[in-house]
Design a protein around this motif. Structure first.
Motif, PDB file in Angstrom:
ATOM      1  N   ASP A 106      97.262 -26.245  46.505  1.00  0.00           N
ATOM      2  CA  ASP A 106      97.664 -24.894  46.129  1.00  0.00           C
ATOM      3  C   ASP A 106      97.802 -23.984  47.350  1.00  0.00           C
ATOM      4  O   ASP A 106      98.775 -23.237  47.480  1.00  0.00           O
ATOM      5  N   ARG A 107      96.818 -24.051  48.254  1.00  0.00           N
ATOM      6  CA  ARG A 107      96.852 -23.145  49.409  1.00  0.00           C
ATOM      7  C   ARG A 107      98.026 -23.453  50.329  1.00  0.00           C
ATOM      8  O   ARG A 107      98.726 -22.533  50.778  1.00  0.00           O
ATOM      9  N   THR A 108      98.234 -24.723  50.645  1.00  0.00           N
ATOM     10  CA  THR A 108      99.348 -25.065  51.540  1.00  0.00           C
ATOM     11  C   THR A 108     100.692 -24.742  50.899  1.00  0.00           C
ATOM     12  O   THR A 108     101.640 -24.351  51.597  1.00  0.00           O
ATOM     13  N   GLY A 109     100.795 -24.899  49.600  1.00  0.00           N
ATOM     14  CA  GLY A 109     102.042 -24.550  48.925  1.00  0.00           C
ATOM     15  C   GLY A 109     102.332 -23.065  49.000  1.00  0.00           C
ATOM     16  O   GLY A 109     103.477 -22.657  49.249  1.00  0.00           O
ATOM     17  N   ILE A 110     101.303 -22.245  48.795  1.00  0.00           N
ATOM     18  CA  ILE A 110     101.492 -20.788  48.865  1.00  0.00           C
ATOM     19  C   ILE A 110     101.842 -20.349  50.283  1.00  0.00           C
ATOM     20  O   ILE A 110     102.741 -19.517  50.500  1.00  0.00           O
ATOM     21  N   MET A 111     101.148 -20.908  51.283  1.00  0.00           N
ATOM     22  CA  MET A 111     101.431 -20.542  52.675  1.00  0.00           C
ATOM     23  C   MET A 111     102.827 -20.986  53.088  1.00  0.00           C
ATOM     24  O   MET A 111     103.537 -20.270  53.811  1.00  0.00           O
ATOM     25  N   ALA A 114     105.200 -18.519  51.669  1.00  0.00           N
ATOM     26  CA  ALA A 114     105.153 -17.236  52.376  1.00  0.00           C
ATOM     27  C   ALA A 114     105.877 -17.315  53.712  1.00  0.00           C
ATOM     28  O   ALA A 114     106.483 -16.319  54.166  1.00  0.00           O
ATOM     29  N   ASN A 115     105.841 -18.458  54.371  1.00  0.00           N
ATOM     30  CA  ASN A 115     106.518 -18.605  55.656  1.00  0.00           C
ATOM     31  C   ASN A 115     108.040 -18.575  55.539  1.00  0.00           C
ATOM     32  O   ASN A 115     108.727 -18.366  56.546  1.00  0.00           O
ATOM     33  N   ILE A 119     110.871 -17.220  58.278  1.00  0.00           N
ATOM     34  CA  ILE A 119     111.971 -18.089  58.707  1.00  0.00           C
ATOM     35  C   ILE A 119     113.307 -17.381  58.541  1.00  0.00           C
ATOM     36  O   ILE A 119     114.179 -17.430  59.425  1.00  0.00           O
ATOM     37  N   LEU A 120     113.485 -16.714  57.419  1.00  0.00           N
ATOM     38  CA  LEU A 120     114.761 -16.017  57.169  1.00  0.00           C
ATOM     39  C   LEU A 120     114.953 -14.841  58.114  1.00  0.00           C
ATOM     40  O   LEU A 120     116.049 -14.610  58.640  1.00  0.00           O
ATOM     41  N   ILE A 121     113.893 -14.077  58.352  1.00  0.00           N
ATOM     42  CA  ILE A 121     114.017 -12.911  59.245  1.00  0.00           C
ATOM     43  C   ILE A 121     114.299 -13.350  60.682  1.00  0.00           C
ATOM     44  O   ILE A 121     115.184 -12.807  61.361  1.00  0.00           O
ATOM     45  N   ALA A 151     105.913 -24.449  58.205  1.00  0.00           N
ATOM     46  CA  ALA A 151     106.178 -24.412  56.756  1.00  0.00           C
ATOM     47  C   ALA A 151     106.482 -25.806  56.219  1.00  0.00           C
ATOM     48  O   ALA A 151     106.043 -26.175  55.117  1.00  0.00           O
ATOM     49  N   THR A 152     107.214 -26.594  57.004  1.00  0.00           N
ATOM     50  CA  THR A 152     107.512 -27.966  56.565  1.00  0.00           C
ATOM     51  C   THR A 152     106.250 -28.802  56.488  1.00  0.00           C
ATOM     52  O   THR A 152     106.041 -29.570  55.530  1.00  0.00           O
ATOM     53  N   LEU A 153     105.381 -28.670  57.507  1.00  0.00           N
ATOM     54  CA  LEU A 153     104.130 -29.408  57.496  1.00  0.00           C
ATOM     55  C   LEU A 153     103.268 -29.007  56.292  1.00  0.00           C
ATOM     56  O   LEU A 153     102.671 -29.863  55.630  1.00  0.00           O
ATOM     57  N   GLN A 154     103.214 -27.716  56.009  1.00  0.00           N
ATOM     58  CA  GLN A 154     102.445 -27.255  54.856  1.00  0.00           C
ATOM     59  C   GLN A 154     103.030 -27.785  53.548  1.00  0.00           C
ATOM     60  O   GLN A 154     102.286 -28.174  52.636  1.00  0.00           O
ATOM     61  N   ALA A 155     104.352 -27.820  53.462  1.00  0.00           N
ATOM     62  CA  ALA A 155     104.990 -28.359  52.258  1.00  0.00           C
ATOM     63  C   ALA A 155     104.693 -29.848  52.097  1.00  0.00           C
ATOM     64  O   ALA A 155     104.471 -30.333  50.975  1.00  0.00           O
TER      65      ALA A 155
END
Length: 557
Positions: A106-111, A114-115, A119-121, A151-155
């Motif tokens: 859950d935590r890594t998915g939320i982070m 959020a990233n 990434i977009l900015i 973000a990829t690693l967290q996903a």
């Protein structure tokens, strides 16, 4: 934030320097200190190269770039790794390892989600951060790639954690379904290798409107199936719209049937003929008479084949139609002219564990409605055991006192008199004539006329084998109902109203205590009846009757 602070410091120094030159009132000492700090930061962090310009696959042109990137990596790893509070009292995930996997996922998915905003900015050429920090698009492009990596690693961690979690659950689920399928095949299919062909489960459902009960008789396909008391089965009707659904029912009774000789080969028919009529008659009891095997030891193979056919059980279930499948089964019966159909039923079971009546004297069985399904197997098993013990003593010409048997008192409350009549005239017929069995029947529905009730009974059912009088402990109004049966013309002692469970339990506890016996109280019925019985047992134990065993045998779903 670092870039904006750097931009702000530049702006302050330049504005103060400009105003100081014009007004001459600028504090030279403060300006010199701030300029020295800025110069040191600019020299060692902004202009200076990092220790290595290329770290792994990443380009880091300046030292400040390396500090910011490494700092964000460290911050992300720390936030993914710390403060997981595990508890053994978690109602959703009792296993701490599963809790940890769920929290990490859950935590890594939320982070990771959020990233996506950063990434977009950072990917935009005209983002407001370029103006607020004074950094170039190339620098933000470096940050963009590192945030994307994080973000990829967290996903990936999020996915792996959930996969690990659900693979464990899926393994349990798949194992359970495989065992279920194995049970279904075992119970419902028998392949006769020597005789050829297959043998499948057969069933007959009959609905009686007077008792509002469907009597389902199922003959399993397996010849190795041996039912026991307190067993329950999951029943499937596969050729329905929702045929995958299963419904649990307690096994009410069973009897052993003889196959139609015309449906088998000459070998089987010959084997049955060799056993003779005695073997066929004995097949109606739970176990074949041992003398049969002793008389036919010369033809082991023929006897083995015939014995398997004779011992094929017919399982009996009493089903009260409510909603869903039970109502559908009742409607199928009503659509038939004789209110009987032969649906395709598959068995899954048996489940449950039986308990022994041995060591208890007497046994008080309290049943409500179709809860009689729990009591009947124990009554019939105890009756069969008593007959075997009596036969053994007679065969051995033992003049000593016969072995004692467990005495049973059945208290059964039912809304319909017809249901009591049906069970009493079939499954309880032999027990009602036995001196060690006593039954009290209570009709809780509307009182019916004698001519329409159709109830039968045994004279012995109104005679208690305990020291107290049945009429004194059963104060309800008694109505003797006569039935015209093809074989018997007997009386049932029926009580209208609900049984006084507390008085029954206390009286049995007192008699057991005076005789230095241990009382077993078994209840199977609605929750209100079970609670009342439990309260009565608790009261008896508080009054000093310690040798009481209580068992609630019920199944809800």
């Amino acid at each position: 934030m670092v870039g904006m602070l750097h931009r702000l410091l530049q702006h302050v120094l330049r504005s103060r320097y400009t105003r100081g030159r014009k007004s001459g009132r600028l504090s030279y000492g403060l300006y010199k200190a701030m300029a020295a700090v800025y110069q040191w930061i600019n020299t060692h962090f902004i202009i200076a190269f990092p220790l290595k310009r290329k770290i792994l696959w990443f380009d880091l042109p300046t030292r400040i770039d390396a500090i910011l990137v490494v700092g964000y990596w460290i911050l992300s790893i720390m936030l993914m790794s710390i403060t997981y509070y595990l508890s053994n009292d978690n109602i959703y995930w009792p296993d701490p390892s599963r809790q940890l996997l769920r929290y990490i996922a859950d935590r890594t998915g939320i982070m990771s989600f959020a990233n996506l905003f950063l990434i977009l900015i950072f990917a935009g050429r005209n983002n407001i951060l370029i103006w607020s920090t004074g950094w170039s698009f190339a620098k933000f492009n470096i940050f963009h790639r590192h945030v994307a990596w994080i973000a990829t690693l967290q996903a990936v961690i999020h996915t792996l954690a959930y996969l690990t979690l659900f693979v464990r659950v899926a393994f349990i689920w798949v194992s359970d379904r495989f065992l279920r399928l194995t049970r279904v095949v075992y119970c419902n299919l028998h392949i006769r290798l020597r005789l050829g062909g297959t043998q499948t489960t057969r069933s007959t459902a009959t609905y009686d409107p007077a008792s509002n009960v469907v009597r389902l008789e199922v003959i399993p396909g397996s010849v190795m199936h041996q039912p026991t008391a307190s067993s329950f089965y999951y029943l499937y009707q596969p050729f329905r719209f929702r045929g995958w659904e299963s419904h649990p029912f307690t096994l009410g009774s069973w009897e052993h049937t003889v196959e139609d000789q015309n449906s088998h080969s000459d070998t089987i028919a010959t084997a049955i003929t060799e056993i003779g009529n005695d073997g066929i008659e004995n097949s109606k009891t739970p176990l074949l008479n041992a003398s049969i095997s002793q008389r036919h030891t010369g033809n082991e193979d023929s006897y083995s084949d015939a014995k398997r056919i004779l011992e094929r059980p017919k399982l009996i279930f009493w089903i009260r139609p409510y909603n869903g499948w039970t109502r559908s089964l009742r409607d199928q019966c009503l659509d038939s002219p004789n209110r009987s159909v032969s649906p395709t039923i598959l068995l899954e079971g048996p489940y449950g564990e039986s308990f022994s009546l041995g060591g208890h004297e007497p046994v008080l069985l309290i049943a409500g409605g179709t809860g009689i399904a729990c009591a009947v197997p124990y009554i019939r098993e105890n009756l069969h055991r008593s007959k075997m013990m009596m036969s053994k003593n007679k065969n051995e010409n033992d003049d000593s006192e016969l072995l004692t048997h467990t005495r049973i008192h059945l208290v059964w409350a039912s809304r319909e008199t017809a249901f009591v009549h049906d069970v009493a005239s079939r499954e309880l017929r032999d027990a009602l004539s036995h001196e060690e069995f006593h039954a009290s029947f209570y009709i809780t529905g509307k009182q019916q006329e004698t001519s329409s009730s159709g109830a039968i009974a045994s004279p012995s059912s109104s005679i208690s084998f305990f020291s107290f009088s049945a009429s004194s402990s059963l104060p309800n109004i008694t109505n003797n109902l006569r039935a015209h049966d093809s074989e018997d013309n007997e009386l049932l002692n029926l009580h209208h109203g609900r049984p006084n469970i507390q008085e029954l339990v206390l009286q049995h506890a007192q008699d057991a205590s005076e005789a230095n016996y241990s009382l077993l109280v078994v209840v199977s019925g609605p929750s209100a009846m079970a609670d009342e019985t439990r309260a009565a047992v608790y009261l008896a134990m508080r009054r000093g009757y310690r040798r009481i065993t209580f068992r609630e045998d019920s199944f809800s779903w």
